[in-house]
Design a protein around this motif. Structure first.
Motif, PDB file in Angstrom:
ATOM      1  N   ALA B 414       0.826  -1.207   0.000  1.00 18.34           N
ATOM      2  CA  ALA B 414       0.000   0.000   0.000  1.00 18.34           C
ATOM      3  C   ALA B 414       0.859   1.255   0.000  1.00 18.34           C
ATOM      4  O   ALA B 414       0.531   2.246  -0.648  1.00 18.34           O
ATOM      5  N   GLY B 417       2.343   1.739  -3.379  1.00 19.47           N
ATOM      6  CA  GLY B 417       1.223   2.082  -4.249  1.00 19.47           C
ATOM      7  C   GLY B 417       0.836   3.533  -4.073  1.00 19.47           C
ATOM      8  O   GLY B 417       0.546   4.233  -5.039  1.00 19.47           O
ATOM      9  N   LEU B 418       0.892   4.006  -2.823  1.00 17.76           N
ATOM     10  CA  LEU B 418       0.521   5.388  -2.535  1.00 17.76           C
ATOM     11  C   LEU B 418       1.487   6.357  -3.227  1.00 17.76           C
ATOM     12  O   LEU B 418       1.064   7.348  -3.822  1.00 17.76           O
ATOM     13  N   ILE B 462      -2.491  -0.539  -4.054  1.00 19.48           N
ATOM     14  CA  ILE B 462      -2.905  -0.185  -2.696  1.00 19.48           C
ATOM     15  C   ILE B 462      -3.917  -1.220  -2.180  1.00 19.48           C
ATOM     16  O   ILE B 462      -3.803  -1.718  -1.053  1.00 19.48           O
ATOM     17  N   TYR B 463      -4.826  -1.569  -3.056  1.00 19.59           N
ATOM     18  CA  TYR B 463      -5.828  -2.574  -2.696  1.00 19.59           C
ATOM     19  C   TYR B 463      -5.145  -3.882  -2.310  1.00 19.59           C
ATOM     20  O   TYR B 463      -5.383  -4.440  -1.235  1.00 19.59           O
ATOM     21  N   PHE B 471       2.327  -2.368   4.389  1.00 19.36           N
ATOM     22  CA  PHE B 471       2.429  -0.926   4.172  1.00 19.36           C
ATOM     23  C   PHE B 471       3.887  -0.577   4.412  1.00 19.36           C
ATOM     24  O   PHE B 471       4.333  -0.549   5.559  1.00 19.36           O
TER      25      PHE B 471
END
Lengths: 349, 866
Positions: B414, B417-418, B462-463, B471
């Motif tokens: 995540a 991804g962020l 992120i999903y 994270f």
């Protein structure tokens, strides 16, 4: 043989480049199209579709042949200089060797021009850009070959070739011609030895090309001097001694007094016999020069069959020069509306 | 609407124009950008075409415009943006435009020659001024007392040995030449002088401190002023020639100080005068250019349009009065095209008509998918593999979800991804600005073109990151873990190294460690503490990869079915699709089923069915192929049953049936289709020979039902009458004579082998989803423990400083390696999974793209080329 692989460390990129440049050389189909052109504008339009691209786009019309000539030359000179600037030893030295022949031409051009009372500023733009050197402008100051050597050429790489033609005679046309040939002879022999030293594919390819060049010069000197008052031993001094004609052929050539004798001599060499066949000066016939050019093109194309050698660089330049001559020939024919001999170009691929 | 799912129906049209209207019609079509013209004069040279003179005129205008633009840029005049909406000028307006630009160029050239002449004069005077100043300095240095004396004595006294001759003949005066030349040539110039004059000249040089503009090249150069002293005319001539050769300019320089002073004054005055004149002409030039700058770009656009129109007209075939064009156009737009053409034609002459006429051709139509800025990225990925065949299902709409999803599975973090989301968000937010700013930067354009792909990929990672509970490699405990250790303080934790949590929610109070409801989203954070975390996630991800992969492959087969139905390939449905789907269901879908059974059955709630005795799914599959019962182990010739390993009753027998049926599918797919084709062919040739034998109109009837069938088929593919498309199953229509059983059979063999072996290897290939996600998770975890944690463990205040550097290192590596490099690698694998594993199930990709004649595109290209 195995070590050839190492060639690419220094020269692989440039070899790739030169092969790429070579693939831009005009094909037969292009010539067929060019020959159909009615005006120079047509010629320009067709050249736009080739590798030349927009090289004439910024030239105001009407176009002239000399503009086309300059631009074509500018293009391949730029390509060559790009190669030269990225080259390292020994390739850089090899490429320099190629430029020496243009230097010789330029020197001769300047001196002849000076004899005809042309100013340096007028002559300089006519010199081949690959043969430029710093002291060129001052050549006209020299009036004997000795002062030419002492003051100017001593600083150029041509100096060693010049030793044989130092004399206190004034420079006149015959002397200049002899000087040019003596220089050339020394140059080709030196270049030949250099390539031989390099060995490998470079040596194999280049020695053959240079041997051909040497023999061509020998033939041409003989043919051109047939009617001229030039002592036989003088003449034999001008023959480059690195071709296949050396020593017997050259010996015989120096004694030749008529064209047929030259032809007889060529008969005994398998390489040169076909070149003297079907030669004539009538329209439609090929001249002996053209025959030699054709043969040269063929040999230069063959040079591209070999990898890991410097031969391709030399051949590329020669092919480009031939292409330049072809386009200019066609352009001249188009410009002068003299279409009967327009097909006398030498197709490359 | 459906054009993204399936390319639009195309129609080959012939358009008859009156010669007078062709230009404006083509111009309108260019604005619309929905027709692709065919070159009807392929064999004609560029310079032999009809409108070659117009093209040439356009080029001439372009050249002049380029000249004006270059001058404007040199003058640093701001160029106004092009008005892209302007129509291509009408041929009669072309002449005025031509005249306008011609005039402008002419003015400019005139001003320039004027200016250049003035400027040359000006620069020469500046050079002369420099020489005079330097010469004065030089003479003053050496001769302060005898101002009016002859030069010879002065120099003699200073440089005696050099001018020894002049002592012998004191009456002889020394002459001198003063000039200016480029500094880089000075040393060879000096050498040359010395050689030619055998040391009998004296050269004095002084470098100019500032750069001087060169008279001929107009560039700033370092220059040197020189003065040569010599004796006698001969030497003077020699020196002059040498100067000539080195492009040195010689200026007259008076001998006495007084004269020099006077000259200097004169020169300064003339300089001032010239300066004002020069300024005036520069102002004039500037005003011309400022005027021109407003419309240069618009003119460029107009000329480009005009040139494009003439190029297009050159592709048409010409009659005396009319012009015929052939073009591909989408069927849905044909009415609009007709309207526009009518309107344009009527504008010029009410009596003219432009006729659009449908023609049929054996040539395959181009594929036209309407894309927007969102879908174009995905369509590009598809086209990179192969443009969809005409009317074939285009995988792009599926890509838009599955591609980012598979990427997310591999790039599941995540945090990373962020970061990616931020980058993609920036690109999208600033897209209008960036589109212009990055022009020409290839690498950045690549990322920019994929900004929407990147955006979705970021969302999905992120999903997936929350599913994996990763994270920046750390777990988040958002909903609160559903597990707790209830053993109390007196439990001897020190003595045991490992402790397994009890998964039974119905255990008594002390051993109830699992609350009974699972963690609402993703993996329970308690696994972060577990020593067997990797083993656990490996098993989970591996199984998920296989399930996802098989789902995607089955989906691919279903799309294939849609294609078969659309093209009415009955044989292919019955003997290709059905065996394929049976095979994959009985083996691989069943494999997924086994996975689910295993998950449910060995949940840990039953004491007998523990994870320790659960069957290995891979071994189950292998046993299935060898028709072996997985629950039986032979020990010393005695059979032993292991009930725990049985997934469900009757498993062995059901599996045997499955395998046998699946294997039977292979010959069905291999032989049936080629044999049916052979039969059909034989029937046809019999028909054909009968048909040829009797020239009897009645026998045509026998053929016509067949013809109807064909007609119907062709109709569906967007064609009137019996035009045919080059698709595999329709090949026999076109190439009836070329039927070669061997060829068809070999092709089918390859196809069969590819599919059945492919099923196995593709399933295995989907394991890369797990492998990459494992690699990613491990890499980020290692980075955390080896780098970040090291900094956190250090005591303050040193730790704070160290942390500063460690954080930057961690950040750089996180972005550089984990986001960019790993992102690229995950992208690559997602690409492969789609191109190879997914598309091989249904996609042909043998089409070619629809390239409409569009001004917008032409102008964009022209702008890029600049």
């Amino acid at each position: 043989m195995f070590l050839d692989v190492l060639f690419n460390i220094d020269n692989g990129y440039l070899e790739g480049l030169v092969r790429g440049f070579k693939s831009g050389i005009l094909k037969n189909q292009d010539y067929i199209n060019l020959v159909q052109c009615e005006t120079l504008e047509d010629l320009k339009l067709h050249l736009q579709t080739t590798d030349y691209g927009n090289f004439l786009a910024n030239e105001p019309s009407p176009l002239t042949v000399s503009v086309i000539d300059d631009k074509i030359r500018e293009k391949y000179v730029l390509e060559f200089q790009h190669l030269r600037n990225h080259a390292v030893k020994p390739l850089s030295k090899f490429l320099d060797y190629i430029t020496y022949s243009y230097m010789i031409d330029n020197i001769v051009l300047l001196i002849t021009g000076h004899l005809h009372q042309r100013s340096v500023q007028e002559l300089l733009p006519k010199c081949h850009p690959l043969g430029m050197f710093e002291q060129m402008g001052a050549i006209t100051v020299a009036d004997t070959s000795a002062s030419l050597y002492n003051a100017i050429l001593i600083d150029t790489p041509l100096a060693p070739y010049f030793i044989d033609c130092i004399s206190e005679h004034d420079l006149d046309e015959l002397n200049i011609e002899i000087m040019r040939n003596t220089l050339y002879k020394a140059y080709i022999e030196d270049f030949y030895n250099f390539c031989k030293e390099l060995g490998g594919p470079t040596g194999e390819v280049m020695c053959e090309l240079l041997a051909f060049e040497a023999d061509r010069r020998a033939f041409m000197i003989t043919i051109n001097s047939l009617g001229v008052d030039l002592p036989k031993d003088e003449r034999s001094k001008l023959y480059p001694r690195c071709g296949k004609l050396y020593p017997d052929g050259l010996n015989q050539l120096s004694k030749a007094e008529e064209y047929d004798q030259v032809k007889m001599i060529a008969e005994s060499y398998a390489d040169y016999r076909p070149l003297f066949e079907n030669v004539g000066t009538n329209p439609g016939d090929k001249t002996i020069e053209d025959k030699f050019f054709e043969q040269e093109v063929k040999m230069n194309l063959n040079a591209f069959m070999r990898q890991f050698g410097f031969g391709v660089f030399y051949s590329f330049l020669k092919l480009k020069e031939q292409e330049n001559r072809n386009i200019i020939w066609i352009a001249e024919c188009v410009a002068q509306k003299h279409r009967t001999r327009i097909d006398n170009y030498i197709p490359i691929m | 609407m459906s054009s993204l799912f399936r390319g639009e129906e195309m129609q080959l049209c012939q358009i008859y124009f009156k010669s007078e209207v062709a230009y404006s019609c083509v111009s309108q079509l260019g604005e619309m950008g929905i027709v692709q013209f065919k070159d009807l004069n392929e064999n004609v040279n560029a310079f032999q075409r009809k409108f070659v003179n117009e093209v040439r005129r356009c080029e001439e205008i372009e050249r002049k415009l380029r000249y004006i633009e270059k001058e404007a840029v040199k003058e640093e005049v701001e160029l106004d943006e092009a008005d892209q909406t302007c129509d291509a000028p009408k041929p009669k307006d072309m002449i005025t435009l031509e005249a306008k630009i011609d005039q402008l160029e002419h003015d400019l050239v005139e001003v320039n020659t004027n200016k250049d002449a003035l400027r040359k004069n000006y620069l020469e005077l500046i050079e002369l001024k420099h020489i005079l100043v330097k010469a004065t300095q030089f003479f003053e240095e050496h001769n302060q007392s005898e101002l009016e004396d002859t030069m010879s004595k002065t120099v003699m006294s200073m440089e005696g040995p050099l001018v020894i001759d002049s002592i012998v003949a004191p009456s002889m005066r020394l002459g001198f030449l003063a000039g200016i030349m480029n500094r880089d040539k000075v040393s060879s110039f000096e050498l040359m002088l010395w050689r030619f004059c055998r040391g009998n000249v004296f050269l004095k040089t002084a470098d100019l401190t500032e750069l001087v503009e060169d008279v001929t090249t107009n560039t700033l150069q370092a220059k040197t002023v020189f003065i040569i002293f010599f004796q006698g005319e001969q030497l003077k001539n020699k020196c002059k020639k040498i100067c000539d050769g080195f492009k040195a300019t010689i200026y007259p320089c008076p001998e006495t100080l007084k004269e020099r002073r006077e000259m200097l004054n004169g020169v300064s005055m003339r300089l001032d005068e010239l300066k004002t004149v020069l300024d005036q002409s520069l102002n004039l030039r500037r005003s011309i250019l400022v005027n021109a700058a407003q419309s240069i770009k618009t003119w460029f656009a107009q000329v480009h349009k005009m040139k494009a129109i003439y190029h297009t007209l050159n592709m048409f075939s010409h009659d005396q009065k009319s012009i015929i064009a052939e073009c591909w156009a989408p069927k849905s737009e044909i009415n609009r095209i007709r309207e526009i053409l009518d309107l344009e034609t009527k504008k010029i002459d009410m009596n003219f008509q432009t006729i659009v006429h449908f023609i049929t051709s054996k040539e395959a139509p181009p594929t036209f998918n309407r894309v927007d800025k969102f879908t174009s990225g995905f369509q590009n990925i598809v086209n990179a593999y192969g443009v969809p065949s005409y009317r074939e299902i285009n995988p792009t709409p599926f890509y838009a979800i599955t591609f980012p999803f598979l990427f997310g599975v591999m790039f599941g973090d995540a945090g990373h991804g962020l970061l990616m989301l931020l980058a993609a968000g920036y690109l999208i937010k600033k897209e209008n600005y960036l589109k212009k700013a990055i022009k020409g930067n290839e690498i950045f354009e690549l990322f920019f073109g994929g900004r929407y792909i990147m955006f979705l990929m970021a969302v999905f990672s992120i999903y997936a990151g929350f599913l994996y509970n990763d994270f920046f490699s750390k777990s988040t405990n958002i909903f609160g873990s559903k597990w707790k250790v209830t053993l109390g303080k007196d439990f001897p934790f020190e003595d045991i190294q490992q402790f397994t949590l009890n998964p039974d929610p119905y255990a008594n109070e002390t051993y109830k460690m699992y609350s009974g409801t699972p963690y609402p989203f993703g993996i329970d954070p308690v696994w972060q503490l577990a020593t067997n975390k990797i083993t656990f996630t490996n098993g989970l991800k591996m199984k998920f990869s296989v399930i996802i992969g098989i789902m995607q492959m089955v989906f691919g087969l279903v799309i294939g079915l849609k294609n078969h139905l659309f093209f009415r390939r009955k044989i292919s449905i019955l003997f290709e699709f059905i065996p394929q789907i049976i095979f994959i269901s009985l083996i691989f879908v069943y494999l997924c089923l086994m996975i689910f059974i295993k998950w449910i059955k060995y949940a840990g709630t039953d004491d007998k069915l523990t994870g320790a005795c659960a069957p290995n799914i891979l071994l189950e599959l292998i046993n299935m192929f060898f028709l072996k019962d997985g629950t039986v182990t032979v020990v010393d010739g005695e059979k032993k049953y292991d009930e725990c390993k049985r997934l469900y009753p009757g498993q062995h027998h059901i599996q045997m049936v499955f395998v046998i049926v699946a294997v039977l599918c292979v010959p069905v797919m291999l032989f049936t289709k080629p044999l049916l084709k052979l039969r059909e062919h034989n029937k046809r040739t019999k028909y054909g020979s009968r048909f040829r034998g009797h020239v009897n109109p009645l026998s045509v009837n026998g053929h016509s039902s067949d013809e109807d069938d064909k007609h119907d088929k062709a109709e569906r593919m967007g064609h009137t009458s019996n035009s045919v498309i080059n698709l595999e199953d329709d090949a026999e229509l076109e190439n009836e004579e070329h039927f070669e059983f061997g060829e068809v059979f070999v092709e089918q063999t390859i196809h069969t082998i590819e599919y059945f072996l492919g099923c196995v290897s593709h399933t295995a290939s989907y394991l890369r989803l797990w492998a990459l996600s494992l690699a990613h998770a491990e890499l980020s975890e290692v980075l955390w423990t080896m780098l970040f944690k090291m900094g956190l463990n250090m005591a303050p205040p040193v730790g704070a400083f160290v942390m500063f550097f460690i954080f930057s290192a961690w950040g750089v590596i996180t972005i550089g390696i984990l986001c960019v490099m790993e992102g690229l690698s995950a992208f690559l694998h997602a690409l492969r999974l789609h191109w190879v594993e997914f598309q091989s199930k249904f996609y042909k990709g043998e089409g070619y793209e629809f390239m409409p004649f569009s001004f917008e595109k032409i102008l964009n290209e022209a702008e890029l080329a600049e």
